[in-house]
Design a protein around this motif. Structure first.
Motif, PDB file in Angstrom:
ATOM      1  N   VAL A 177       3.688   1.294   7.186  1.00 11.72           N
ATOM      2  CA  VAL A 177       3.158   0.744   5.937  1.00 11.72           C
ATOM      3  C   VAL A 177       3.826  -0.590   5.615  1.00 11.72           C
ATOM      4  CG1 VAL A 177       3.025   1.094   3.440  1.00 11.72           C
ATOM      5  CG2 VAL A 177       2.473   2.969   4.987  1.00 11.72           C
ATOM      6  N   LEU A 178       5.126  -0.699   5.884  1.00  8.89           N
ATOM      7  CA  LEU A 178       5.839  -1.954   5.647  1.00  8.89           C
ATOM      8  C   LEU A 178       5.247  -3.081   6.501  1.00  8.89           C
ATOM      9  CD1 LEU A 178       8.217  -3.423   4.283  1.00  8.89           C
ATOM     10  CD2 LEU A 178       9.648  -2.706   6.218  1.00  8.89           C
ATOM     11  N   ILE A 179       4.886  -2.767   7.736  1.00 10.25           N
ATOM     12  CA  ILE A 179       4.277  -3.770   8.619  1.00 10.25           C
ATOM     13  C   ILE A 179       2.880  -4.127   8.131  1.00 10.25           C
ATOM     14  CG2 ILE A 179       3.405  -4.173  10.962  1.00 10.25           C
ATOM     15  CD1 ILE A 179       5.761  -2.405  11.950  1.00 10.25           C
ATOM     16  N   TYR A 180       2.109  -3.133   7.672  1.00  9.19           N
ATOM     17  CA  TYR A 180       0.743  -3.401   7.197  1.00  9.19           C
ATOM     18  C   TYR A 180       0.752  -4.245   5.921  1.00  9.19           C
ATOM     19  CZ  TYR A 180      -0.372   0.898   9.913  1.00  9.19           C
ATOM     20  OH  TYR A 180      -0.495   1.858  10.869  1.00  9.19           O
ATOM     21  N   TYR A 181       1.565  -3.799   4.937  1.00  8.09           N
ATOM     22  CA  TYR A 181       1.534  -4.401   3.599  1.00  8.09           C
ATOM     23  C   TYR A 181       2.952  -4.696   3.125  1.00  8.09           C
ATOM     24  CZ  TYR A 181      -3.202  -2.501   3.679  1.00  8.09           C
ATOM     25  OH  TYR A 181      -4.493  -2.196   4.021  1.00  8.09           O
ATOM     26  N   PRO A 182       3.611  -5.679   3.726  1.00  3.42           N
ATOM     27  CA  PRO A 182       5.021  -5.909   3.365  1.00  3.42           C
ATOM     28  C   PRO A 182       5.242  -6.305   1.916  1.00  3.42           C
ATOM     29  CG  PRO A 182       4.154  -7.680   4.778  1.00  3.42           C
ATOM     30  CD  PRO A 182       3.140  -6.590   4.780  1.00  3.42           C
ATOM     31  N   GLU A 183       4.373  -7.167   1.355  1.00  3.78           N
ATOM     32  CA  GLU A 183       4.578  -7.601  -0.025  1.00  3.78           C
ATOM     33  C   GLU A 183       4.510  -6.419  -0.996  1.00  3.78           C
ATOM     34  OE1 GLU A 183       2.290  -8.850   1.999  1.00  3.78           O
ATOM     35  OE2 GLU A 183       2.660 -11.010   2.250  1.00  3.78           O
ATOM     36  N   GLN A 184       3.495  -5.581  -0.830  1.00  6.87           N
ATOM     37  CA  GLN A 184       3.319  -4.443  -1.739  1.00  6.87           C
ATOM     38  C   GLN A 184       4.420  -3.399  -1.537  1.00  6.87           C
ATOM     39  OE1 GLN A 184       1.066  -5.892   0.195  1.00  6.87           O
ATOM     40  NE2 GLN A 184      -0.964  -5.995  -0.759  1.00  6.87           N
ATOM     41  N   LYS A 185       4.796  -3.170  -0.292  1.00  9.53           N
ATOM     42  CA  LYS A 185       5.846  -2.178  -0.010  1.00  9.53           C
ATOM     43  C   LYS A 185       7.198  -2.645  -0.539  1.00  9.53           C
ATOM     44  CE  LYS A 185       7.547   1.572   1.828  1.00  9.53           C
ATOM     45  NZ  LYS A 185       7.270   2.885   1.208  1.00  9.53           N
ATOM     46  N   LEU A 186       7.492  -3.917  -0.397  1.00 12.54           N
ATOM     47  CA  LEU A 186       8.762  -4.451  -0.910  1.00 12.54           C
ATOM     48  C   LEU A 186       8.828  -4.335  -2.430  1.00 12.54           C
ATOM     49  CD1 LEU A 186       9.022  -7.580   1.386  1.00 12.54           C
ATOM     50  CD2 LEU A 186      10.717  -5.736   1.251  1.00 12.54           C
ATOM     51  N   LYS A 187       7.724  -4.640  -3.080  1.00 10.81           N
ATOM     52  CA  LYS A 187       7.697  -4.522  -4.543  1.00 10.81           C
ATOM     53  C   LYS A 187       7.984  -3.092  -4.968  1.00 10.81           C
ATOM     54  CE  LYS A 187       4.730  -5.365  -8.561  1.00 10.81           C
ATOM     55  NZ  LYS A 187       3.396  -5.805  -9.043  1.00 10.81           N
ATOM     56  N   ARG A 188       7.404  -2.129  -4.258  1.00 11.73           N
ATOM     57  CA  ARG A 188       7.627  -0.719  -4.602  1.00 11.73           C
ATOM     58  C   ARG A 188       9.076  -0.316  -4.349  1.00 11.73           C
ATOM     59  NH1 ARG A 188       5.467   3.852  -6.103  1.00 11.73           N
ATOM     60  NH2 ARG A 188       5.963   5.829  -5.066  1.00 11.73           N
ATOM     61  N   GLN A 189       9.647  -0.761  -3.226  1.00  6.13           N
ATOM     62  CA  GLN A 189      11.049  -0.428  -2.933  1.00  6.13           C
ATOM     63  C   GLN A 189      11.970  -0.996  -4.007  1.00  6.13           C
ATOM     64  OE1 GLN A 189      10.343   2.086  -0.688  1.00  6.13           O
ATOM     65  NE2 GLN A 189      12.355   1.510   0.130  1.00  6.13           N
ATOM     66  N   GLN A 190      11.681  -2.192  -4.469  1.00  7.96           N
ATOM     67  CA  GLN A 190      12.519  -2.807  -5.490  1.00  7.96           C
ATOM     68  C   GLN A 190      12.411  -2.074  -6.823  1.00  7.96           C
ATOM     69  OE1 GLN A 190      10.906  -6.720  -5.179  1.00  7.96           O
ATOM     70  NE2 GLN A 190      11.954  -7.136  -3.240  1.00  7.96           N
ATOM     71  N   GLU A 191      11.276  -1.440  -7.060  1.00 14.05           N
ATOM     72  CA  GLU A 191      11.104  -0.641  -8.280  1.00 14.05           C
ATOM     73  C   GLU A 191      11.838   0.690  -8.177  1.00 14.05           C
ATOM     74  OE1 GLU A 191       6.910  -0.284  -8.476  1.00 14.05           O
ATOM     75  OE2 GLU A 191       6.573  -2.264  -9.383  1.00 14.05           O
ATOM     76  N   LEU A 192      11.926   1.242  -6.948  1.00 14.21           N
ATOM     77  CA  LEU A 192      12.487   2.578  -6.762  1.00 14.21           C
ATOM     78  C   LEU A 192      13.995   2.591  -6.519  1.00 14.21           C
ATOM     79  CD1 LEU A 192       9.732   4.160  -4.453  1.00 14.21           C
ATOM     80  CD2 LEU A 192      10.101   4.593  -6.886  1.00 14.21           C
ATOM     81  N   LEU A 193      14.518   1.536  -5.867  1.00 13.81           N
ATOM     82  CA  LEU A 193      15.911   1.572  -5.411  1.00 13.81           C
ATOM     83  C   LEU A 193      16.813   0.691  -6.265  1.00 13.81           C
ATOM     84  CD1 LEU A 193      15.369   1.278  -1.534  1.00 13.81           C
ATOM     85  CD2 LEU A 193      15.757   3.354  -2.868  1.00 13.81           C
ATOM     86  N   PRO A 194      18.023   1.152  -6.584  1.00 19.73           N
ATOM     87  CA  PRO A 194      19.008   0.279  -7.224  1.00 19.73           C
ATOM     88  C   PRO A 194      19.472  -0.794  -6.238  1.00 19.73           C
ATOM     89  CG  PRO A 194      19.984   2.405  -6.683  1.00 19.73           C
ATOM     90  CD  PRO A 194      18.525   2.531  -6.406  1.00 19.73           C
ATOM     91  N   GLU A 195      20.137  -1.806  -6.734  1.00 15.84           N
ATOM     92  CA  GLU A 195      20.473  -2.973  -5.913  1.00 15.84           C
ATOM     93  C   GLU A 195      21.284  -2.614  -4.674  1.00 15.84           C
ATOM     94  OE1 GLU A 195      22.715  -7.298  -6.421  1.00 15.84           O
ATOM     95  OE2 GLU A 195      21.987  -6.229  -8.177  1.00 15.84           O
ATOM     96  N   ALA A 196      22.291  -1.761  -4.838  1.00 12.52           N
ATOM     97  CA  ALA A 196      23.147  -1.410  -3.692  1.00 12.52           C
ATOM     98  C   ALA A 196      22.347  -0.665  -2.620  1.00 12.52           C
ATOM     99  CB  ALA A 196      24.326  -0.550  -4.155  1.00 12.52           C
ATOM    100  N   ALA A 197      21.494   0.250  -3.051  1.00 17.87           N
ATOM    101  CA  ALA A 197      20.679   1.009  -2.096  1.00 17.87           C
ATOM    102  C   ALA A 197      19.659   0.104  -1.422  1.00 17.87           C
ATOM    103  CB  ALA A 197      19.973   2.159  -2.815  1.00 17.87           C
ATOM    104  N   LEU A 198      19.129  -0.867  -2.172  1.00 15.11           N
ATOM    105  CA  LEU A 198      18.166  -1.804  -1.595  1.00 15.11           C
ATOM    106  C   LEU A 198      18.833  -2.644  -0.509  1.00 15.11           C
ATOM    107  CD1 LEU A 198      15.240  -2.883  -1.840  1.00 15.11           C
ATOM    108  CD2 LEU A 198      16.131  -4.608  -3.431  1.00 15.11           C
ATOM    109  N   TYR A 199      20.100  -3.045  -0.778  1.00 16.77           N
ATOM    110  CA  TYR A 199      20.854  -3.823   0.221  1.00 16.77           C
ATOM    111  C   TYR A 199      20.992  -3.028   1.513  1.00 16.77           C
ATOM    112  CZ  TYR A 199      24.626  -6.685   2.186  1.00 16.77           C
ATOM    113  OH  TYR A 199      25.386  -7.495   2.997  1.00 16.77           O
ATOM    114  N   GLN A 200      21.322  -1.764   1.412  1.00 15.98           N
ATOM    115  CA  GLN A 200      21.462  -0.912   2.599  1.00 15.98           C
ATOM    116  C   GLN A 200      20.111  -0.696   3.300  1.00 15.98           C
ATOM    117  OE1 GLN A 200      24.352   0.119   3.977  1.00 15.98           O
ATOM    118  NE2 GLN A 200      25.304  -1.154   2.372  1.00 15.98           N
ATOM    119  N   TRP A 201      19.078  -0.598   2.493  1.00 16.07           N
ATOM    120  CA  TRP A 201      17.733  -0.437   3.069  1.00 16.07           C
ATOM    121  C   TRP A 201      17.362  -1.648   3.907  1.00 16.07           C
ATOM    122  CZ3 TRP A 201      12.935  -2.931   2.114  1.00 16.07           C
ATOM    123  CH2 TRP A 201      11.806  -2.258   2.634  1.00 16.07           C
ATOM    124  N   TYR A 202      17.691  -2.857   3.397  1.00 16.39           N
ATOM    125  CA  TYR A 202      17.441  -4.078   4.163  1.00 16.39           C
ATOM    126  C   TYR A 202      18.176  -4.036   5.505  1.00 16.39           C
ATOM    127  CZ  TYR A 202      15.414  -6.601   0.130  1.00 16.39           C
ATOM    128  OH  TYR A 202      14.617  -7.013  -0.905  1.00 16.39           O
TER     129      TYR A 202
END
Length: 636
Positions: A82-107
């Motif tokens: 899904v990230l490959i298909y729709y990166p902009e939409q998936k990134l927006k959702r991850q940023q809504e769901l994950l706190p900053e530290a968890a988002l950093y690890q996800w990256y």
């Protein structure tokens, strides 16, 4: 080698060493695996479904993810897909769901996975081609990451330093979008669209914008594409037909908003002469989205466009007796006083036939008001920059048929007699059939394009014939019964009898004859145009694998009869696979719930040995170029 050609090549490769390098480069490329071809057909303006199939490569992306990460859990694999298909939409959702530290690890987790995937997808290409595939902003960084992703332990810190600095500079999202786009571009080397970008769906314009951004694409014109191209080339009946269909399916936004067509004069005209009638109700899928007043206007527009279309068709039929279509000059078969029409020696009553601008003594004559209206409408189309840009793309990348990598692609049919012989069309004393018929049609399309200010020449009229003519390879029926479906209640008159081709294409010997007509001893015919009724047991693979139909129903209105949402085809170095799709829901559903078009693959043809570039159409072109360069090298 011709001296002029040698001079041109010498200017491009001024030094002997440059020629030698290019020869070696071309020889190496010839031995790479064949790139993947992706075939789609009958998109019918359904942009969302088309875009999704393009983004997932008919399942190629997920298939390559499984091969690259065989131990990955299915949920995680679908997240990456899904990230490959729709990166902009998936990134927006991850940023809504994950706190900053968890988002950093996800990256830190997902970016290396995307780099590995891009590296895996690019292995069958040269480094130069991979470099050209990467969007320019991150070319250097992505190249470095691709080079170092499988680096030895002593360079791991180098790889991670690049990665962490990108995240710290808030560039991780852009990098992910770049990697995702690179992967999508690498999984498909060439796209074929086997006809009908246009029709009842709302966004053929968005499809064309998307196709124009695709690096390697061709189009085999469909009947609906031809009718829109014909407008740009000056055909009045084509223009009325397109407007009528847009009114029927509630797609006036395409005309007014997307292409900037001024419909106000036409709206005022139809409101002056027509009242709503049952036969002209907007299609059910369209009607539910409109108010009562809007539905009434769509009804009136459809009526007015239809009568004007019938007038113009009558004029065209009379000036082109070579089309042999006098039986379709319906306005001259009506008893206007008794409201009866005579078709094929049968008399039928007309139902709610309302044509206030028709003169019974001269039924195909336009009023002065109508002529002025049509002139103004056509000028609006022919001055629409975006519309003309789309038509120009279709003209330059399109053709009536294509022989490519040993396969034959066309949208509709090769007109046949019941005994399997090629059906001919006689124009100006010359008979055309089989390949020569399609070549003649293509020649007329280009002639029409050269003189868009001329409205009644043979080439422009031939564009309309391609829409409705009995020997048209794009229509493939005896007659189009638009008038009957509107005005005659007897449904026997509504039937449109298909050309014998659609029965005979099940026969291997017939398909073999068609392939030979186009210079092929082997290969597969790839055909669109007719929805495959899989739920009734119809098989899209016909004639023992010599022909494959890939129209299964991108158009939503077809899906009740087909039971599917379309077929696509993949041709890679291992062979040909047919992919059957289930309906696509929405981008939102895909991102939030990881829903995808469920696809089933069926093997059509399997290569005994993996094909290389040298075995392809492009490979033969490379071989010819290499031979010329070797000749130049010998003469330095």
């Amino acid at each position: 080698m011709d001296a002029t050609l040698r001079h041109v090549l010498k200017e491009k490769f001024p030094q002997r060493e440059a020629v030698l390098t290019e020869i070696i480069n071309l020889e190496a490329i010839r031995h790479l695996p064949k790139g993947t071809e992706h075939f789609m057909s009958d998109l019918h303006g359904e942009f969302a479904a088309f875009d999704h199939v393009l983004r997932n490569g008919s399942g190629i992306v997920k298939e390559k993810l499984r091969k690259q990460f065989p131990e990955m859990a299915i949920d995680d694999l679908e997240e990456i897909a899904v990230l490959i298909y729709y990166p902009e939409q998936k990134l927006k959702r991850q940023q809504e769901l994950l706190p900053e530290a968890a988002l950093y690890q996800w990256y830190l987790i997902v970016i290396p996975l995307l780099v590995q995937m891009a590296n895996y997808c690019g292995k069958k290409y040269t480094r130069s081609k991979v470099r050209k595939t990467i969007p320019p902003r991150f070319t250097y960084i992505v190249e470095e990451l691709l080079t170092e992703v499988d680096t030895p332990e002593d360079k791991k810190d180098y790889f991670m330093a690049i990665l962490t600095k990108i995240i710290q500079l808030n560039q991780a999202d852009d990098l992910i979008c770049t990697l995702s786009e690179t992967i999508r571009r690498l999984v498909v080397d060439h796209l074929h669209v086997v006809g009908d970008v246009y029709d009842r769906g709302p966004h053929p314009d968005k499809i064309l914008d998307r196709l124009m951004s695709f690096p390697s694409v061709d189009v085999q014109w469909g009947n609906h594409d031809i009718i829109w191209m014909a407008i740009a080339f000056g055909s009045y009946p084509a223009m009325l037909n397109a407007i009528r269909i847009c009114a029927r399916y509630g797609n006036l936004d395409l005309l007014e908003d997307s292409y900037g067509i001024n419909l106000r004069p036409l709206i005022e005209y139809v409101q002056k002469y027509y009242q709503p009638q049952a036969a002209f109700k907007p299609h059910l899928l369209a009607a539910e989205h409109f108010s009562k007043n809007e539905r009434q206007l769509l009804n009136q527009l459809q009526q007015g466009a239809a009568i004007l279309q019938f007038k113009l068709e009558s004029q065209l039929i009379q000036r082109r007796p070579c089309f042999q279509m006098t039986d379709r000059d319906v306005l001259n078969k009506i008893d206007y006083q008794k409201q009866l029409i005579t078709l094929h020696d049968q008399v039928y009553p007309l139902h709610e036939f309302n044509a206030p601008t028709i003169d019974p003594h001269n039924p195909n004559q336009l009023t002065q008001e109508e002529q002025a209206l049509l002139t103004r409408l056509l000028a609006s189309f022919q001055h629409s920059e975006r519309f003309l840009r789309h038509v120009d793309f279709l003209l330059k990348t399109g053709s009536m048929y294509l022989v490519y990598n040993g396969n034959l692609l066309y949208h509709g049919c090769i007109p046949l007699h019941e005994n399997g012989d090629f059906k001919s069309l006689r124009i100006n004393g010359q008979n055309y059939s089989g390949k020569s018929l399609l070549d003649f049609f293509e020649e007329q399309v280009h002639l029409a394009a050269e003189q868009p200010e001329v409205h009644d020449d043979l080439a422009t009229d031939m564009m309309w014939y391609l829409w409705v003519g009995e020997s048209s390879s794009l229509f493939g029926k005896q007659a189009m019964t638009t008038f009957e479906r509107y005005y005659i209640e007897d449904q026997k008159t509504h039937q449109e009898i298909k050309n014998a081709y659609y029965r005979l294409r099940n026969e291997p010997i017939v398909c073999q004859d068609i392939l030979q007509e186009f210079g092929l001893e082997h290969g597969v015919i790839i055909n669109g145009h007719t929805p495959v009724k899989e739920k009734d047991g119809e098989n899209p693979i016909k004639a023992e694998g010599r022909l494959v139909v890939i129209d299964g129903g991108f158009a939503k209105s077809y899906q009740k009869t087909t039971g599917l949402a379309g077929y696509t085809l993949l041709h890679n170095s291992y062979g040909i696979q047919l992919v059957a799709h289930q309906p696509f829901s929405s981008v939102k559903d895909a991102v939030e719930n990881r829903t995808d078009i469920l696809s089933v693959k069926r093997l059509v043809e399997e290569n005994e040995q993996r094909k290389q570039v040298k075995d392809t159409t492009v490979g033969r072109q490379l071989t010819a170029t290499m031979q010329m360069l070797e000749d130049l090298y010998a003469h330095y």
